[in-house]
Scaffold this active site. Structure first.
Site, mmCIF file in Angstrom:
data_model
loop_
_atom_site.group_PDB
_atom_site.id
_atom_site.type_symbol
_atom_site.label_atom_id
_atom_site.label_comp_id
_atom_site.label_asym_id
_atom_site.label_seq_id
_atom_site.Cartn_x
_atom_site.Cartn_y
_atom_site.Cartn_z
ATOM 1 N N GLU A 1 -6.106 9.151 9.807
ATOM 2 C CA GLU A 1 -4.747 9.036 10.352
ATOM 3 C C GLU A 1 -4.602 9.830 11.648
ATOM 4 O O GLU A 1 -3.754 9.527 12.480
ATOM 5 C CB GLU A 1 -3.721 9.449 9.298
ATOM 6 C CG GLU A 1 -3.768 8.487 8.119
ATOM 7 C CD GLU A 1 -2.502 8.374 7.304
ATOM 8 O OE1 GLU A 1 -1.538 9.108 7.587
ATOM 9 O OE2 GLU A 1 -2.482 7.530 6.381
ATOM 10 N N CYS B 1 -11.202 3.240 -0.960
ATOM 11 C CA CYS B 1 -9.910 3.737 -0.467
ATOM 12 C C CYS B 1 -9.594 2.970 0.811
ATOM 13 O O CYS B 1 -10.497 2.664 1.595
ATOM 14 C CB CYS B 1 -10.009 5.232 -0.186
ATOM 15 S SG CYS B 1 -8.548 5.924 0.621
ATOM 16 N N THR B 2 -8.322 2.674 0.989
ATOM 17 C CA THR B 2 -7.906 1.857 2.137
ATOM 18 C C THR B 2 -8.407 2.379 3.484
ATOM 19 O O THR B 2 -8.698 1.603 4.382
ATOM 20 C CB THR B 2 -6.361 1.810 2.199
ATOM 21 O OG1 THR B 2 -5.857 3.138 2.006
ATOM 22 C CG2 THR B 2 -5.798 0.882 1.152
ATOM 23 N N HIS B 3 -8.471 3.697 3.611
ATOM 24 C CA HIS B 3 -8.795 4.287 4.920
ATOM 25 C C HIS B 3 -10.296 4.286 5.235
ATOM 26 O O HIS B 3 -10.683 4.416 6.390
ATOM 27 C CB HIS B 3 -8.322 5.736 4.976
ATOM 28 C CG HIS B 3 -6.832 5.890 4.979
ATOM 29 N ND1 HIS B 3 -6.051 5.472 3.932
ATOM 30 C CD2 HIS B 3 -5.981 6.409 5.905
ATOM 31 C CE1 HIS B 3 -4.776 5.738 4.200
ATOM 32 N NE2 HIS B 3 -4.715 6.310 5.395
ATOM 33 N N CYS C 1 -3.786 -0.901 -2.040
ATOM 34 C CA CYS C 1 -4.044 0.505 -2.364
ATOM 35 C C CYS C 1 -4.992 0.606 -3.560
ATOM 36 O O CYS C 1 -4.728 0.046 -4.632
ATOM 37 C CB CYS C 1 -2.713 1.171 -2.706
ATOM 38 S SG CYS C 1 -2.863 2.899 -3.138
ATOM 39 N N ASN C 2 -6.088 1.306 -3.361
ATOM 40 C CA ASN C 2 -7.067 1.472 -4.444
ATOM 41 C C ASN C 2 -6.485 2.264 -5.606
ATOM 42 O O ASN C 2 -6.760 1.977 -6.768
ATOM 43 C CB ASN C 2 -8.311 2.199 -3.930
ATOM 44 C CG ASN C 2 -9.212 1.315 -3.103
ATOM 45 O OD1 ASN C 2 -10.278 0.919 -3.531
ATOM 46 N ND2 ASN C 2 -8.787 0.989 -1.895
ATOM 47 N N THR C 3 -5.668 3.270 -5.291
ATOM 48 C CA THR C 3 -5.097 4.105 -6.352
ATOM 49 C C THR C 3 -4.137 3.268 -7.201
ATOM 50 O O THR C 3 -4.183 3.310 -8.436
ATOM 51 C CB THR C 3 -4.368 5.325 -5.746
ATOM 52 O OG1 THR C 3 -5.221 5.946 -4.785
ATOM 53 C CG2 THR C 3 -3.994 6.325 -6.809
ATOM 54 N N TYR D 1 -0.511 8.492 -2.578
ATOM 55 C CA TYR D 1 -0.568 8.148 -3.994
ATOM 56 C C TYR D 1 -1.755 8.846 -4.673
ATOM 57 O O TYR D 1 -1.740 9.069 -5.873
ATOM 58 C CB TYR D 1 -0.720 6.631 -4.174
ATOM 59 C CG TYR D 1 0.542 5.808 -3.993
ATOM 60 C CD1 TYR D 1 1.705 6.353 -3.424
ATOM 61 C CD2 TYR D 1 0.569 4.472 -4.407
ATOM 62 C CE1 TYR D 1 2.846 5.574 -3.265
ATOM 63 C CE2 TYR D 1 1.716 3.693 -4.259
ATOM 64 C CZ TYR D 1 2.853 4.241 -3.688
ATOM 65 O OH TYR D 1 3.990 3.464 -3.544
ATOM 66 N N GLY D 2 -2.771 9.147 -3.865
ATOM 67 C CA GLY D 2 -4.034 9.671 -4.410
ATOM 68 C C GLY D 2 -3.911 10.801 -5.414
ATOM 69 O O GLY D 2 -4.534 10.768 -6.466
ATOM 70 N N ASP E 1 0.864 -1.182 0.000
ATOM 71 C CA ASP E 1 0.000 0.000 0.000
ATOM 72 C C ASP E 1 0.899 1.231 0.000
ATOM 73 O O ASP E 1 2.105 1.130 0.240
ATOM 74 C CB ASP E 1 -0.899 -0.003 1.260
ATOM 75 C CG ASP E 1 -1.793 1.229 1.308
ATOM 76 O OD1 ASP E 1 -2.426 1.538 0.279
ATOM 77 O OD2 ASP E 1 -1.853 1.901 2.345
ATOM 78 N N SER E 2 0.287 2.385 -0.228
ATOM 79 C CA SER E 2 1.057 3.630 -0.176
ATOM 80 C C SER E 2 1.506 3.945 1.257
ATOM 81 O O SER E 2 2.369 4.780 1.456
ATOM 82 C CB SER E 2 0.206 4.769 -0.713
ATOM 83 O OG SER E 2 -1.016 4.842 0.004
HETATM 84 N N1 DGL Z 1 -3.959 3.929 -0.069
HETATM 85 C C1 DGL Z 1 -4.589 4.969 -0.849
HETATM 86 C C2 DGL Z 1 -5.786 4.357 -1.609
HETATM 87 O O1 DGL Z 1 -6.377 3.393 -1.191
HETATM 88 C C3 DGL Z 1 -5.033 6.146 -0.002
HETATM 89 C C4 DGL Z 1 -3.910 7.002 0.543
HETATM 90 C C5 DGL Z 1 -3.078 7.639 -0.550
HETATM 91 O O2 DGL Z 1 -3.553 8.600 -1.200
HETATM 92 O O3 DGL Z 1 -1.977 7.178 -0.769
HETATM 93 O O4 DGL Z 1 -6.128 4.852 -2.642
#
Ligand code: DGL
Length: 267
Positions: free
Chosen positions: A151, A183-185, A72-74, A41-42, A9-10
């Site tokens: 976070e 998104c992961t969060h 990571c979704n991105t 990463y977004g 993940d990012s």
């Molecule tokens: N992990 C990223 C996602 O799921 C979210 C945080 C980021 O922007 O890196 O897209």
């Protein structure tokens, strides 16, 4: 030889995915890499996300992983194809399982997607949904503020509720009945989102669905072994540990910082 599952993940958010996989596969070993030096990463370009993702999987492959989970979704939105072309092990991302789960759940064919700017603008979820179900109305919205709120541990604070109202009001007006937490969060904001949507919208937790989809893909599931965790980050272990322990609800085991040279290495 027993090979681990690799997750990247990012940063720390992918631990929502780790958490679900750990629950479903208590005996598997897991290697997790969080790219904390280069998060977020977004807002980054597709080319950059692809480059970072390729570097991240190179590190996981050094750890002899048998499968790679792109938490990571991105990164799942932009880099999945390139990763699959390159790697000799299966690579799974969150998009397809998330889209499938949303299609299964919707009754009125109106689905909402929330994620980073990268994920939403890539059209990855939208394309996958349309590929699987033609007459679907999709409404999407980037919710970048959700990441720092989580976070900071503010997921149940009034400020998150206010942001959720701001981000979701149009979707609620548009009468979606299913919302992909892309998104992961965002799974950590579930309660707040359910409150704002008055429990009328079904939520698709991409962390849960990717963990479930692993069951079909893993060649053989370990039934013995104590499920060892190895965590690696590219920067600031202390900050990672602080947020991570809140997300997974227990102490983090082994955590090491890695450096990017020709490839990532542990000093
Ligand atoms: N992990 C990223 C996602 O799921 C979210 C945080 C980021 O922007 O890196 O897209």
């Amino acid at each position: 030889m027993k090979k681990p599952i690799g997750i990247f993940d990012s940063g720390v958010g992918g631990l929502t995915v780790f958490r679900e996989i750990r629950k479903k596969f208590p005996h598997e070993d897991i290697v997790y890499f969080g790219d904390t030096a280069r998060v977020p990463y977004g807002p980054k370009s597709p080319a950059t996300i692809i480059q970072y993702s390729l570097q991240n999987v190179r590190f996981l492959m050094q750890n002899q992983v048998k499968i790679i989970v792109v938490a990571c979704n991105t990164a799942s939105s932009f880099a999945l194809e390139q990763l699959r072309e390159l790697l000799p092990v299966p690579v799974i991302g969150v998009i397809e399982p998330g889209a499938r789960a949303a299609l299964k759940q919707t009754l009125n064919q109106r689905i909402g997607i929330i994620g980073t700017y990268g994920t939403v603008n890539s059209g990855a979820y939208q394309n996958e949904i349309r590929k699987l179900g033609e007459a679907i109305t999709v409404i999407s919205r980037a919710c970048p503020m959700f990441v720092p709120l989580v976070e900071e541990g503010l997921e149940n604070h009034a400020v998150s509720e206010q942001m959720a109202r701001e981000y979701l009001s149009e979707m609620i007006r548009e009468n979606i009945d299913t919302l992909i937490l892309g998104c992961t969060h965002y799974p950590i904001l579930k309660e707040t989102i359910l409150k704002v949507t008055e429990n009328k919208i079904k939520l698709v937790d991409s962390a849960e669905v990717i963990a479930s989809s692993l069951i079909d893909i893993l060649p053989e599931i370990e039934t013995e072994g104590d499920g060892k965790d190895l965590f690696f980050v590219s920067d600031n272990e202390d900050n990672f540990r602080r947020i991570a322990e809140r997300i997974i609800g227990s102490e983090l085991g082994s955590l090491q910082k890695v450096f990017l040279g020709e490839s990532w290495f542990v000093r």
